[in-house]
Design an enzyme around this catalytic site. Structure first.
Site, short mmCIF file in Angstrom:
data_model
loop_
_atom_site.label_atom_id
_atom_site.label_comp_id
_atom_site.label_asym_id
_atom_site.label_seq_id
_atom_site.Cartn_x
_atom_site.Cartn_y
_atom_site.Cartn_z
N LYS A 11 0.85 -1.20 0.00
CA LYS A 11 0.00 0.00 0.00
C LYS A 11 0.89 1.25 0.00
CE LYS A 11 -3.76 -2.50 2.32
NZ LYS A 11 -4.61 -2.59 3.55
N TYR A 51 -12.24 -3.06 -3.09
CA TYR A 51 -12.77 -3.12 -1.73
C TYR A 51 -14.30 -3.08 -1.71
CZ TYR A 51 -8.15 -2.63 0.47
OH TYR A 51 -6.86 -2.84 0.92
N PHE A 59 -15.53 3.34 7.39
CA PHE A 59 -14.14 3.69 7.03
C PHE A 59 -13.86 3.59 5.53
CE2 PHE A 59 -14.15 -0.83 8.34
CZ PHE A 59 -13.61 -1.43 7.20
N ARG A 87 -1.42 -14.63 3.80
CA ARG A 87 -2.15 -13.98 4.91
C ARG A 87 -1.39 -14.15 6.22
NH1 ARG A 87 -6.70 -10.76 4.00
NH2 ARG A 87 -7.66 -11.56 5.90
N THR A 93 -5.28 -8.11 10.45
CA THR A 93 -5.68 -6.82 9.87
C THR A 93 -5.26 -5.64 10.76
OG1 THR A 93 -7.57 -7.92 8.84
CG2 THR A 93 -7.68 -5.51 9.02
N ARG A 104 2.89 -6.96 9.03
CA ARG A 104 2.18 -5.93 9.81
C ARG A 104 2.66 -5.91 11.26
NH1 ARG A 104 -3.77 -7.45 7.35
NH2 ARG A 104 -3.75 -6.09 5.52
N ASN A 114 -1.78 -0.20 7.33
CA ASN A 114 -1.26 -1.55 7.61
C ASN A 114 -0.43 -2.15 6.47
OD1 ASN A 114 -3.35 -2.27 5.91
ND2 ASN A 114 -4.49 -3.44 7.43
N HIS A 117 -1.58 -5.65 1.45
CA HIS A 117 -2.82 -6.38 1.21
C HIS A 117 -2.50 -7.78 0.71
CE1 HIS A 117 -6.71 -7.54 -0.50
NE2 HIS A 117 -6.02 -7.99 -1.53
N GLU A 128 -8.90 -10.42 -8.00
CA GLU A 128 -8.07 -9.22 -7.79
C GLU A 128 -6.92 -9.18 -8.81
OE1 GLU A 128 -7.09 -9.64 -3.65
OE2 GLU A 128 -9.16 -9.26 -3.01
P1 DAT Z 1 -7.42 -7.36 5.37
O1 DAT Z 1 -6.67 -6.22 4.69
O2 DAT Z 1 -6.63 -7.93 6.52
O3 DAT Z 1 -7.90 -8.40 4.41
P2 DAT Z 1 -10.18 -6.43 5.47
O4 DAT Z 1 -10.34 -7.06 4.12
O5 DAT Z 1 -11.17 -6.78 6.53
O6 DAT Z 1 -8.71 -6.72 6.06
O7 DAT Z 1 -10.19 -4.85 5.31
C1 DAT Z 1 -9.50 -4.25 4.24
C2 DAT Z 1 -8.78 -3.03 4.75
O8 DAT Z 1 -9.73 -2.09 5.26
C3 DAT Z 1 -7.83 -3.29 5.91
O9 DAT Z 1 -6.56 -3.75 5.48
C4 DAT Z 1 -7.75 -1.94 6.54
C5 DAT Z 1 -9.17 -1.40 6.35
N1 DAT Z 1 -9.97 -1.66 7.55
C6 DAT Z 1 -10.52 -2.85 7.90
N2 DAT Z 1 -11.19 -2.74 9.07
C7 DAT Z 1 -11.05 -1.45 9.46
C8 DAT Z 1 -11.51 -0.68 10.56
N3 DAT Z 1 -12.25 -1.24 11.53
N4 DAT Z 1 -11.15 0.63 10.62
C9 DAT Z 1 -10.43 1.20 9.66
N5 DAT Z 1 -9.95 0.53 8.58
C10 DAT Z 1 -10.28 -0.76 8.48
MG MG Z 2 -9.30 -8.29 2.89
#
Ligand code: DAT
Ligand code: MG
Length: 151
Positions: A11, A51, A59, A87, A93, A104, A114, A117, A128
């Site tokens: 990112k 996303y 968010f 992962r 996350t 991370r 973080n 991805h 993706e």
């Molecule tokens: P990951 O990136 O571990 O697959 P995710 O798919 O649930 O996690 O979410 C995608 C991204 O969105 C994550 O890397 C950061 C952001 N995100 C997720 N949950 C969040 C939250 N509670 N507050 C702020 N950003 C969040």
């Molecule tokens: Mg994800």
């Protein structure tokens, strides 16, 4: 059967902080095979599509803005079990919950910064990769050391 692939993306914070080499290195050392790689300034359409499952989250606008805030490094890594393993290499996350030794866990403190991805399913690895690389983006090649990595 097509080999398993994961879409992994450094990112904008990871790029700005100079973590590109470090992160690529971890996947190389593990023994996965790099099938696609580019530095890319993404568009709002791609970020929102990537996303889309999170579109209703509070968010979501900040997440899209963050992904657009600078160039990202897009990668496709291939190998048996790569989706789940990537992962694990990436970590939880929320970086405060990510184990030390994960990307991370070692390099981040905030969920909104973080660093990296990784696809969460084999299906999303395909989806993706198609979204970020299109039809021709991925390179078909086999490393000559492959017999030393897999039987
Ligand atoms: P990951 O990136 O571990 O697959 P995710 O798919 O649930 O996690 O979410 C995608 C991204 O969105 C994550 O890397 C950061 C952001 N995100 C997720 N949950 C969040 C939250 N509670 N507050 C702020 N950003 C969040
Ligand atoms: Mg994800």
């Amino acid at each position: 059967v097509r080999a398993e692939i994961s879409y992994v993306m450094i990112k904008p914070d990871g790029v700005q902080r100079g973590l590109v080499g470090e992160i690529i290195s971890r996947f190389e050392r593990k023994g996965f095979q790099l099938k696609g790689l580019k530095l890319f300034q993404c568009t709002k359409d791609i970020a929102e599509e990537h996303y889309k499952d999170l579109a209703s989250k509070p968010f979501f606008p900040a997440l899209v803005e963050y992904i657009l805030s600078g160039p990202v490094v897009c990668m496709v890594w291939e190998g048996e079990g790569v989706v789940k393993s990537a992962r694990k290499l990436i970590g939880a996350t929320n970086p405060l919950e990510s184990e030390p030794g994960t990307i991370r866990g070692d390099f981040a403190v905030k969920v909104g910064r973080n660093v990296v991805h990784g696809s969460d399913s084999v299906e999303n690895g395909e989806r993706e990769t198609a979204l970020w690389f299109g039809k021709d983006g991925v390179v078909a090649w086999e490393p000559t050391i492959k017999p030393w990595l897999v039987e």
